[in-house]
Design a protein around this motif. Structure first.
Motif, PDB file in Angstrom:
ATOM      1  N   ARG A   2       2.774 -20.485  -0.714  1.00 15.45           N
ATOM      2  CA  ARG A   2       3.072 -21.319  -1.869  1.00 15.45           C
ATOM      3  C   ARG A   2       3.683 -20.452  -2.971  1.00 15.45           C
ATOM      4  NH1 ARG A   2      -1.421 -26.145  -2.438  1.00 15.45           N
ATOM      5  NH2 ARG A   2      -0.989 -27.008  -0.364  1.00 15.45           N
ATOM      6  N   ALA A   3       4.072 -21.084  -4.051  1.00 15.76           N
ATOM      7  CA  ALA A   3       4.621 -20.355  -5.195  1.00 15.76           C
ATOM      8  C   ALA A   3       3.898 -20.789  -6.458  1.00 15.76           C
ATOM      9  CB  ALA A   3       6.115 -20.607  -5.334  1.00 15.76           C
ATOM     10  N   LEU A   4       3.722 -19.846  -7.372  1.00 10.53           N
ATOM     11  CA  LEU A   4       3.160 -20.112  -8.685  1.00 10.53           C
ATOM     12  C   LEU A   4       4.163 -19.619  -9.716  1.00 10.53           C
ATOM     13  CD1 LEU A   4       0.691 -21.120 -10.282  1.00 10.53           C
ATOM     14  CD2 LEU A   4      -0.160 -18.762 -10.270  1.00 10.53           C
ATOM     15  N   VAL A   5       4.692 -20.540 -10.500  1.00  9.30           N
ATOM     16  CA  VAL A   5       5.724 -20.209 -11.489  1.00  9.30           C
ATOM     17  C   VAL A   5       5.125 -20.391 -12.878  1.00  9.30           C
ATOM     18  CG1 VAL A   5       7.991 -20.824 -12.402  1.00  9.30           C
ATOM     19  CG2 VAL A   5       7.568 -20.897  -9.932  1.00  9.30           C
ATOM     20  N   LEU A   6       5.247 -19.367 -13.701  1.00 13.18           N
ATOM     21  CA  LEU A   6       4.643 -19.409 -15.035  1.00 13.18           C
ATOM     22  C   LEU A   6       5.667 -19.878 -16.058  1.00 13.18           C
ATOM     23  CD1 LEU A   6       2.624 -17.781 -13.363  1.00 13.18           C
ATOM     24  CD2 LEU A   6       2.168 -16.396 -15.380  1.00 13.18           C
ATOM     25  N   ALA A   7       5.382 -21.026 -16.665  1.00  7.43           N
ATOM     26  CA  ALA A   7       6.288 -21.604 -17.656  1.00  7.43           C
ATOM     27  C   ALA A   7       5.504 -22.122 -18.861  1.00  7.43           C
ATOM     28  CB  ALA A   7       7.104 -22.735 -17.027  1.00  7.43           C
ATOM     29  N   GLY A   8       4.465 -21.371 -19.228  1.00  5.32           N
ATOM     30  CA  GLY A   8       3.609 -21.850 -20.306  1.00  5.32           C
ATOM     31  C   GLY A   8       3.667 -21.031 -21.573  1.00  5.32           C
ATOM     32  N   GLY A   9       4.442 -19.944 -21.583  1.00  6.81           N
ATOM     33  CA  GLY A   9       4.479 -19.069 -22.758  1.00  6.81           C
ATOM     34  C   GLY A   9       5.136 -19.716 -23.958  1.00  6.81           C
ATOM     35  N   ALA A  10       4.806 -19.184 -25.128  1.00 10.07           N
ATOM     36  CA  ALA A  10       5.331 -19.756 -26.377  1.00 10.07           C
ATOM     37  C   ALA A  10       6.742 -19.293 -26.697  1.00 10.07           C
ATOM     38  CB  ALA A  10       4.399 -19.395 -27.539  1.00 10.07           C
ATOM     39  N   GLY A  11       7.185 -18.171 -26.163  1.00  9.48           N
ATOM     40  CA  GLY A  11       8.539 -17.697 -26.420  1.00  9.48           C
ATOM     41  C   GLY A  11       8.784 -17.281 -27.852  1.00  9.48           C
ATOM     42  N   GLY A  97      -5.652 -22.384  -3.106  1.00 11.13           N
ATOM     43  CA  GLY A  97      -6.581 -22.345  -1.989  1.00 11.13           C
ATOM     44  C   GLY A  97      -6.615 -20.960  -1.367  1.00 11.13           C
ATOM     45  N   ASP A  98      -6.550 -20.903  -0.039  1.00 13.84           N
ATOM     46  CA  ASP A  98      -6.556 -19.615   0.671  1.00 13.84           C
ATOM     47  C   ASP A  98      -5.152 -19.158   1.053  1.00 13.84           C
ATOM     48  OD1 ASP A  98      -9.340 -19.420   0.582  1.00 13.84           O
ATOM     49  OD2 ASP A  98      -9.563 -20.637   2.393  1.00 13.84           O
ATOM     50  N   GLU A  99      -4.125 -19.809   0.490  1.00 13.98           N
ATOM     51  CA  GLU A  99      -2.734 -19.505   0.853  1.00 13.98           C
ATOM     52  C   GLU A  99      -2.273 -18.193   0.224  1.00 13.98           C
ATOM     53  OE1 GLU A  99      -0.510 -21.255   2.668  1.00 13.98           O
ATOM     54  OE2 GLU A  99      -1.629 -23.105   3.042  1.00 13.98           O
ATOM     55  N   ASP A 100      -1.381 -17.483   0.937  1.00  6.25           N
ATOM     56  CA  ASP A 100      -0.597 -16.433   0.287  1.00  6.25           C
ATOM     57  C   ASP A 100       0.347 -17.111  -0.699  1.00  6.25           C
ATOM     58  OD1 ASP A 100      -1.842 -14.782   2.112  1.00  6.25           O
ATOM     59  OD2 ASP A 100      -0.067 -14.534   3.379  1.00  6.25           O
ATOM     60  N   PHE A 101       0.753 -16.366  -1.738  1.00 11.16           N
ATOM     61  CA  PHE A 101       1.673 -16.981  -2.697  1.00 11.16           C
ATOM     62  C   PHE A 101       2.545 -15.946  -3.386  1.00 11.16           C
ATOM     63  CE2 PHE A 101      -2.090 -15.983  -5.163  1.00 11.16           C
ATOM     64  CZ  PHE A 101      -1.653 -15.680  -6.442  1.00 11.16           C
TER      65      PHE A 101
END
Length: 357
Positions: A2-11, A97-101
């Motif tokens: 899976r992928a985890l993309v971080l798009a929560g920063g305030a910039g 879960g237990d997935e690589d990401f």
């Protein structure tokens, strides 16, 4: 995987642009920064994507939707506050879960994609595989110290006295072991759960952490000059395409893209440059490394090495360069006396006036 993309920063480093919109949606070559990462994830064969969002969640969700237009399936994961990258991993624990990401910072751009990186990780399956890049200012980043055999020996987050010049690029590959490691660390002096501390925990546990080097360019687009540089590099990859209307009194030289619905009259366009859909360029000069977004109007003006976001209007402006203009910005040259600059600027604005202007 899976992928985890971080798009929560305030910039905060891109204010005032990011005072009203997500930093991950600022355009590079007229495409949101975030989309480049999502496309590279998809091209690496990973289609189940969790996106960490914060206060700008509505903007991110409106832009990306369910991900189908990009060939991915998106799950949005709300982070209570920007409490660090390891905290983001814990926020996504149920999704992962237990997935690589693969974890990808949403405001980063790297050359060549991540296909080879994902393939090598799936083949060897270390607990973590990190991308590193030699940088002139390592104190701004997490840095890695390598052992003689090239494996990672230790990590330090934004050190005042950097032990190396190898910065952690914003792309990481993990097994689920990182989730347990993140649960066992404490907040840093910044009050955040640092991903470098979680990876260090893996090292302390005797787990294998590998390093790969970025051979091409890597761009962290957190500041105006960095974003303009990213725009310059990406525009250097475009080829000429004229789908809009360019009249016979205009000159187009080099790799210029004019999108459908755009109208260019009596103007000079020198690429690489991109003119967005429904933009109007009238009696003007658009120079190299310029991105003009959809709906912009440039009249009797000159602009070069700049990014104009949606709906900008330039009228009778002698010269703009190395500039980033947010959505619906209007710049004009007044004829009223006494001659003076008349400015309406929001918080954190940055204006540089030419000498003698």
């Amino acid at each position: 995987m899976r992928a985890l993309v971080l798009a929560g920063g305030a910039g905060t480093r891109l204010r005032p642009i990011t005072s009203t919109s997500a930093k991950q949606l600022v355009p590079v070559a007229n495409k949101p920064i975030l989309f480049y990462g999502l496309e590279q994830i998809r091209d690496a064969g990973v289609t189940e994507v969790g996106i960490i969002v914060g206060d700008t969640a509505a903007d991110i969700e409106a832009a990306v939707g369910d991900g189908s237009a990009l060939g991915i399936s998106v799950t949005y994961l709300r982070q209570e506050a920007p409490l660090g990258l390891a905290h983001a991993v814990l926020t996504a624990a149920d999704f992962l879960g237990d997935e690589d990401f693969v974890m990808f910072l949403g405001d980063n751009l790297i050359e060549g994609g991540i296909g080879d990186l994902v393939a090598s990780f799936e083949r060897d399956r270390p607990a973590a595989q990190l991308l590193l890049k030699q940088v002139p200012d390592p104190e701004r980043f997490g840095v890695a110290v390598l052992a003689d055999d090239g494996t990672i020996e230790r990590l330090v987050e934004k050190p005042a006295d950097p032990p190396s010049d190898l910065a952690l690029v914003g792309v990481y590959l993990f097994t689920s072991a990182i989730v347990d490691a993140a649960r066992r660390i404490s907040p840093s002096a910044r009050g955040e759960l640092e991903i470098t501390d979680a990876i260090q925990q893996l090292l302390d546990d005797g787990q294998t952490v590998r390093a790969s080097r970025v051979e091409g360019w890597w761009l962290d687009t957190g500041k105006k000059d960095e974003l303009l540089d990213a725009n310059r590099i990406v525009l250097g990859t475009v080829t000429q395409r004229i789908d809009g209307d360019v009249d016979q009194d205009s000159t187009v030289t080099g790799a210029v893209v004019v999108e459908a619905g755009a109208v260019v009259t009596g103007s000079v366009l020198r690429g690489p440059a991109v003119i967005g859909a429904d933009a109007r360029i009238v009696d003007s000069y658009v120079g190299p490394f310029t991105s003009i977004a959809e709906g912009c109007v440039v009249t009797r003006s000159e602009v070069e090495f700049s990014v104009l976001m949606q709906g900008c209007v330039l009228t009778d402006v002698p010269r703009i360069e190395a500039s980033l203009l947010g959505r619906e910005v209007r710049v004009s040259r007044g004829a009223r006396r006494p001659a003076a600059h008349r400015l309406l600027l929001g918080d954190h604005s940055d204006v540089e006036l030419a000498e003698g202007s």
